[in-house]
Design a protein around this motif. Structure first.
Motif, PDB file in Angstrom:
ATOM      1  N   VAL A 317      83.876  77.854  -9.898  1.00  0.00           N
ATOM      2  CA  VAL A 317      84.337  76.743  -9.071  1.00  0.00           C
ATOM      3  C   VAL A 317      85.618  76.182  -9.678  1.00  0.00           C
ATOM      4  N   LEU A 318      86.532  75.762  -8.834  1.00  0.00           N
ATOM      5  CA  LEU A 318      87.750  75.108  -9.304  1.00  0.00           C
ATOM      6  C   LEU A 318      87.999  73.872  -8.455  1.00  0.00           C
ATOM      7  N   GLY A 319      88.861  72.992  -8.949  1.00  0.00           N
ATOM      8  CA  GLY A 319      89.150  71.796  -8.173  1.00  0.00           C
ATOM      9  C   GLY A 319      90.050  70.838  -8.914  1.00  0.00           C
ATOM     10  N   VAL A 320      90.201  69.650  -8.349  1.00  0.00           N
ATOM     11  CA  VAL A 320      91.002  68.603  -8.970  1.00  0.00           C
ATOM     12  C   VAL A 320      90.205  67.311  -8.962  1.00  0.00           C
ATOM     13  N   ILE A 321      90.561  66.429  -9.896  1.00  0.00           N
ATOM     14  CA  ILE A 321      89.966  65.103  -9.939  1.00  0.00           C
ATOM     15  C   ILE A 321      91.071  64.089 -10.154  1.00  0.00           C
ATOM     16  N   GLY A 322      90.996  62.999  -9.434  1.00  0.00           N
ATOM     17  CA  GLY A 322      92.007  61.964  -9.558  1.00  0.00           C
ATOM     18  C   GLY A 322      91.545  60.702  -8.862  1.00  0.00           C
ATOM     19  N   PRO A 323      92.440  59.757  -8.679  1.00  0.00           N
ATOM     20  CA  PRO A 323      92.070  58.514  -7.988  1.00  0.00           C
ATOM     21  C   PRO A 323      91.695  58.791  -6.547  1.00  0.00           C
ATOM     22  N   THR A 324      91.003  57.863  -5.926  1.00  0.00           N
ATOM     23  CA  THR A 324      90.571  58.080  -4.548  1.00  0.00           C
ATOM     24  C   THR A 324      91.749  58.194  -3.590  1.00  0.00           C
ATOM     25  N   ARG A 325      92.942  57.781  -4.000  1.00  0.00           N
ATOM     26  CA  ARG A 325      94.106  57.901  -3.111  1.00  0.00           C
ATOM     27  C   ARG A 325      94.817  59.239  -3.266  1.00  0.00           C
ATOM     28  N   LEU A 326      94.082  60.297  -3.594  1.00  0.00           N
ATOM     29  CA  LEU A 326      94.637  61.642  -3.598  1.00  0.00           C
ATOM     30  C   LEU A 326      95.212  61.976  -2.220  1.00  0.00           C
ATOM     31  N   ASN A 327      96.217  62.804  -2.201  1.00  0.00           N
ATOM     32  CA  ASN A 327      96.781  63.275  -0.929  1.00  0.00           C
ATOM     33  C   ASN A 327      95.875  64.388  -0.402  1.00  0.00           C
ATOM     34  N   TYR A 328      94.761  63.998   0.215  1.00  0.00           N
ATOM     35  CA  TYR A 328      93.746  64.963   0.638  1.00  0.00           C
ATOM     36  C   TYR A 328      94.315  66.021   1.576  1.00  0.00           C
ATOM     37  N   ALA A 329      95.178  65.608   2.501  1.00  0.00           N
ATOM     38  CA  ALA A 329      95.697  66.546   3.499  1.00  0.00           C
ATOM     39  C   ALA A 329      96.470  67.683   2.845  1.00  0.00           C
ATOM     40  N   ARG A 330      97.102  67.422   1.712  1.00  0.00           N
ATOM     41  CA  ARG A 330      97.862  68.463   1.022  1.00  0.00           C
ATOM     42  C   ARG A 330      97.016  69.169  -0.030  1.00  0.00           C
ATOM     43  N   VAL A 331      96.190  68.410  -0.764  1.00  0.00           N
ATOM     44  CA  VAL A 331      95.452  68.991  -1.882  1.00  0.00           C
ATOM     45  C   VAL A 331      94.313  69.895  -1.409  1.00  0.00           C
ATOM     46  N   VAL A 332      93.625  69.520  -0.341  1.00  0.00           N
ATOM     47  CA  VAL A 332      92.490  70.318   0.126  1.00  0.00           C
ATOM     48  C   VAL A 332      92.901  71.764   0.438  1.00  0.00           C
ATOM     49  N   PRO A 333      93.930  72.003   1.259  1.00  0.00           N
ATOM     50  CA  PRO A 333      94.315  73.400   1.509  1.00  0.00           C
ATOM     51  C   PRO A 333      94.884  74.084   0.266  1.00  0.00           C
ATOM     52  N   MET A 334      95.513  73.327  -0.641  1.00  0.00           N
ATOM     53  CA  MET A 334      96.004  73.910  -1.889  1.00  0.00           C
ATOM     54  C   MET A 334      94.846  74.443  -2.722  1.00  0.00           C
ATOM     55  N   VAL A 335      93.794  73.647  -2.845  1.00  0.00           N
ATOM     56  CA  VAL A 335      92.615  74.071  -3.610  1.00  0.00           C
ATOM     57  C   VAL A 335      91.985  75.294  -2.967  1.00  0.00           C
ATOM     58  N   ASP A 336      91.892  75.287  -1.642  1.00  0.00           N
ATOM     59  CA  ASP A 336      91.293  76.417  -0.931  1.00  0.00           C
ATOM     60  C   ASP A 336      92.105  77.699  -1.157  1.00  0.00           C
ATOM     61  N   PHE A 337      93.429  77.625  -1.031  1.00  0.00           N
ATOM     62  CA  PHE A 337      94.264  78.817  -1.212  1.00  0.00           C
ATOM     63  C   PHE A 337      94.224  79.296  -2.659  1.00  0.00           C
ATOM     64  N   THR A 338      94.220  78.366  -3.601  1.00  0.00           N
ATOM     65  CA  THR A 338      94.147  78.739  -5.016  1.00  0.00           C
ATOM     66  C   THR A 338      92.832  79.433  -5.322  1.00  0.00           C
ATOM     67  N   ALA A 339      91.739  78.954  -4.726  1.00  0.00           N
ATOM     68  CA  ALA A 339      90.434  79.578  -4.938  1.00  0.00           C
ATOM     69  C   ALA A 339      90.446  81.015  -4.422  1.00  0.00           C
ATOM     70  N   ARG A 340      91.048  81.239  -3.265  1.00  0.00           N
ATOM     71  CA  ARG A 340      91.103  82.600  -2.724  1.00  0.00           C
ATOM     72  C   ARG A 340      91.987  83.503  -3.563  1.00  0.00           C
ATOM     73  N   SER A 341      93.086  82.953  -4.088  1.00  0.00           N
ATOM     74  CA  SER A 341      93.989  83.743  -4.932  1.00  0.00           C
ATOM     75  C   SER A 341      93.329  84.109  -6.250  1.00  0.00           C
TER      76      SER A 341
END
Length: 347
Positions: A317-341
């Motif tokens: 499993v991989l992911g990020v952790i930060g304040p609740t004001r994360l840029n979800y719209a950008r980070v979510v697809p980034m995490v998904d693409f990184t996981a596939r890569s």
């Protein structure tokens, strides 16, 4: 934590709510009626906007910090936005190429995992986390070399070409055993097996009197297996990079929250257990604030995704952790693409 359904909001309440959330996630500051009525905002008077903001606050979607007349989304509000309103921004071609190039750099898989954790940190501006694959490598052979009286170097060679070195400390009398005999015995039994599988087989042979090893050789084998297994169990299962990103200017106004978050990250075993929730669900998971007990005090969000091998099996499993004001719209697809890569790199 439950949020009211999106259908409970009128069109104008929905528009204002979206602007508040997007403005807060972008700036980290509360959004007031004047800002919402400004350029690109809603076509309503500040008084009408204030009325809608009060309505959204009563519904538990917004809150008004005591230091500002503006509003910020609550955890329930963020959950509603992420689940029902967010429009993700897919990584650009340049970003995708950069991710694949960095993860695909030659070298041991451990380096790729560290690169991935640092990459996630760079992309999100938060801390990146990668849980190492839980599967054990299958071994090809074992080589033993005497280092000094009482010390033997064991080289474990995996089927995937990875090499690990372990040092065994023994009484000097035990080294009178033939290292060649022990090496041949171990290699014959570890070939094609994980360390755990080989250990069970060897323990069964020795306890059942089926091995041809003498007492000193058995001592060396048993001691070696015990050390290797203990070492594997004590290895960190989580790689965290980018904790310094959590100490931004906004964080310094709430240093207690950040200190709590950094303390949580030090407890890697607890964080690994959290990430296992995403592993067991076999899908992207987003934890916002107190939705997870571990980060309830620090009010942090976690975006986590499992990554798979070429057979589709979840291996980590991989992911990020930060304040609740994360840029979800950008980070979510980034995490998904990184996981596939990373899954392609794992093989």
């Amino acid at each position: 934590m439950t949020s009211p359904p999106l259908t409970d909001l009128s069109d104008r309440a929905r528009d204002i709510f979206r602007l508040v959330v997007e403005g807060y996630l972008s700036s980290g500051t509360p959004m007031g009626s004047k800002a919402l009525a400004g350029e690109g905002g809603v076509n309503l008077s500040p008084a009408s906007i204030r009325s809608v903001l009060a309505e959204l606050e009563q519904m538990g979607l917004l809150a008004a910090p005591h230091t500002s007349a503006g509003r910020i989304p609550t955890e329930s509000g963020l959950r509603l936005f992420v689940d029902a309103m967010m429009q993700v921004a897919e990584p650009t071609r340049e970003e995708r190429e950069a991710i694949e190039q960095r993860i695909g750099e030659p070298g041991p898989i451990e380096r790729a995992l560290e690169q991935t954790s640092a990459l996630l940190s760079d992309l999100s501006g938060a801390a990146g986390m990668v849980m190492v694959p839980s599967r054990e490598p299958r071994l090809a052979q074992v080589q033993l070399t005497r280092l000094s009286p009482g010390r033997v170097l064991a080289v474990l060679v995996g089927e995937d070409g990875l090499i690990e070195n372990r040092v065994i400390e023994l009484a000097s009398t035990a080294l009178d055993a033939s290292l060649e005999q022990v090496c041949n015995y171990l290699s014959a039994r570890v070939a094609g097996r994980t360390l755990a599988e080989a250990s069970r087989l060897i323990e069964s042979e020795i306890s059942g009197g089926k091995s041809a090893l003498d007492a000193a050789s058995r001592n060396l084998v048993e001691r070696g297996l015990a050390i290797w297994s203990e070492d594997a169990a004590q290895r960190p299962v989580l790689i965290v990079r980018g904790q310094a990103n959590l100490l931004d200017d906004a964080a310094l106004t709430d240093i207690d929250r950040v200190r709590s978050l950094l303390d949580d990250l030090e407890s890697k075993q607890s964080v690994a257990e959290l990430l296992n929730n995403a592993r067991e669900a076999e899908a992207m998971r987003i934890f916002i604030g107190s939705e997870n007990r571990l980060f309830a005090l620090s009010g942090s969000s976690v975006i986590a995704s499992p990554y798979r091998d070429r057979e589709g099996n979840v291996v980590g499993v991989l992911g990020v952790i930060g304040p609740t004001r994360l840029n979800y719209a950008r980070v979510v697809p980034m995490v998904d693409f990184t996981a596939r890569s990373l899954g392609k790199r794992i093989g």
